[in-house]
Scaffold this motif. Structure first.
Motif, PDB file in Angstrom:
ATOM      1  N   ARG A 190      57.577  78.630  30.202  1.00 15.02           N
ATOM      2  CA  ARG A 190      57.508  79.089  28.914  1.00 15.02           C
ATOM      3  C   ARG A 190      56.681  78.105  27.980  1.00 15.02           C
ATOM      4  O   ARG A 190      55.720  78.460  27.219  1.00 15.02           O
ATOM      5  N   ALA A 191      57.255  76.726  28.034  1.00 15.66           N
ATOM      6  CA  ALA A 191      56.513  75.869  27.230  1.00 15.66           C
ATOM      7  C   ALA A 191      55.251  75.582  27.717  1.00 15.66           C
ATOM      8  O   ALA A 191      54.086  75.542  26.986  1.00 15.66           O
ATOM      9  N   TYR A 192      54.859  75.607  29.060  1.00 14.79           N
ATOM     10  CA  TYR A 192      53.511  75.208  29.344  1.00 14.79           C
ATOM     11  C   TYR A 192      52.651  76.587  28.656  1.00 14.79           C
ATOM     12  O   TYR A 192      51.500  76.073  28.550  1.00 14.79           O
ATOM     13  N   GLY A 193      53.028  77.602  28.778  1.00 14.11           N
ATOM     14  CA  GLY A 193      52.242  78.902  28.407  1.00 14.11           C
ATOM     15  C   GLY A 193      51.977  78.711  26.999  1.00 14.11           C
ATOM     16  O   GLY A 193      51.026  79.153  26.376  1.00 14.11           O
ATOM     17  N   LEU A 194      53.066  78.234  26.128  1.00 14.87           N
ATOM     18  CA  LEU A 194      52.748  78.222  24.763  1.00 14.87           C
ATOM     19  C   LEU A 194      51.720  77.060  24.296  1.00 14.87           C
ATOM     20  O   LEU A 194      51.165  77.235  23.401  1.00 14.87           O
ATOM     21  N   ILE A 195      51.874  75.850  25.107  1.00 14.60           N
ATOM     22  CA  ILE A 195      51.007  74.923  24.847  1.00 14.60           C
ATOM     23  C   ILE A 195      49.564  75.364  25.153  1.00 14.60           C
ATOM     24  O   ILE A 195      48.473  74.847  24.669  1.00 14.60           O
TER      25      ILE A 195
END
Length: 290
Positions: free
Chosen positions: A29-34
């Motif tokens: 999820r964090a990867y997608g947001l970044i």
């Protein structure tokens, strides 16, 4: 007492597994947001994006142009025709392009270790691997993937292959498993940079150098090199072995035919080792104090 201890351990195990899964989900999820943040930044200058993507497409295309120029002087290279080498080239270039798109920023880790900016990633409640992988996500790398797919499409149109369901399934498996193997190499290379901070070129030797190696048939290389990329750094499972199965060609080193179906297992094994290497590297990191 012993039974109670066993029951407690069994009860605790699902919680541990759930925590690990939650961390993986959190990282994705964090990867997608970044990545979404960098995409918005990229699309703010669309003309610049188009030019850089086209430039990436043209620059990587020169590799195949070089191979085509070779075939103006020879009919076969290492016993392989141009369309057959195009299949090797297209599969390896596409697989590497996918890994480079998703994890290509890993080679920046050494720079962060040197200048101390890695410390800012450590204090955030987000897995460090996700942050490093998504850092400066470059959508222009789609140019390499597009170029690889075009060459792969050319090979499939020109080659006279006796298609079977297994051979058809081998193509997407080869590209996706190959991308996973390259991705694991990116992570291992980044983990090595925790210890040797100027090691990005060592990593590039196995990533960029590896994809260049796989663009040519194994018959043009020494057997010791072929053994190395089969049993040590298993790049042969990216394209050589699956593509040779599709082409109906003999395998190098007299390997059995079933090894062509091992890339998914090899990719999983590579990621297990990559995860261990990343943990060891991250735990060994000491802040610069700046």
């Amino acid at each position: 007492m012993a039974e109670a201890g066993v029951q407690n351990a069994v009860a605790a195990e699902p919680g541990i597994v759930f925590a690990e899964r939650s961390r993986v989900v959190e990282g994705v999820r964090a990867y997608g947001l970044i990545v979404a943040m960098w995409l918005r930044s990229t699309m703010a200058y669309r003309a610049s994006f188009v030019m850089t993507a086209v430039g990436n497409f043209v620059a990587t295309g020169f590799d195949f142009v070089t191979i085509m120029l070779m075939f103006t002087h020879v009919d076969v290279l290492g016993g392989f025709t141009l369309p057959e080498i195009a299949l090797l080239y297209g599969a390896s270039a596409t697989a590497f392009g996918l890994a480079d798109l998703v994890l290509g920023s890993m080679d920046r880790l050494g720079r962060r270790v040197r200048d101390g900016t890695l410390d800012t990633l450590l204090v955030r409640p987000v897995p460090v691997l996700a942050q490093v992988a998504a850092d400066r996500f470059a959508l222009r790398r789609l140019g390499r993937i597009t170029q690889g797919l075009l060459v792969l499409g050319y090979a499939l149109l020109v080659l006279d292959i006796e298609w079977t369901p297994l051979k058809v399934a081998m193509l997407p498996m080869m590209v996706l498993s190959g991308a996973a193997v390259f991705g694991a190499v990116f992570v291992v290379g980044a983990a090595f940079q925790f210890f040797a901070q100027d090691a990005s070129e060592v990593q590039n030797a196995f990533t960029y150098g590896g994809t260049t190696l796989l663009q040519y048939p194994p018959s043009v290389f020494a057997k010791d090199l072929v053994r190395g990329v089969t049993f040590v750094v298993p790049l042969a499972f990216v394209s050589w072995l699956p593509a040779l199965y599709v082409l109906g060609r003999d395998y190098p080193l007299d390997l059995p035919r079933w090894v062509a179906f091992l890339p998914p297992l090899v990719a999983v094994g590579c990621w297990v080792l990559a995860g261990l290497a990343w943990r060891v590297g991250l735990r060994s990191y000491r802040s610069t104090g700046s």
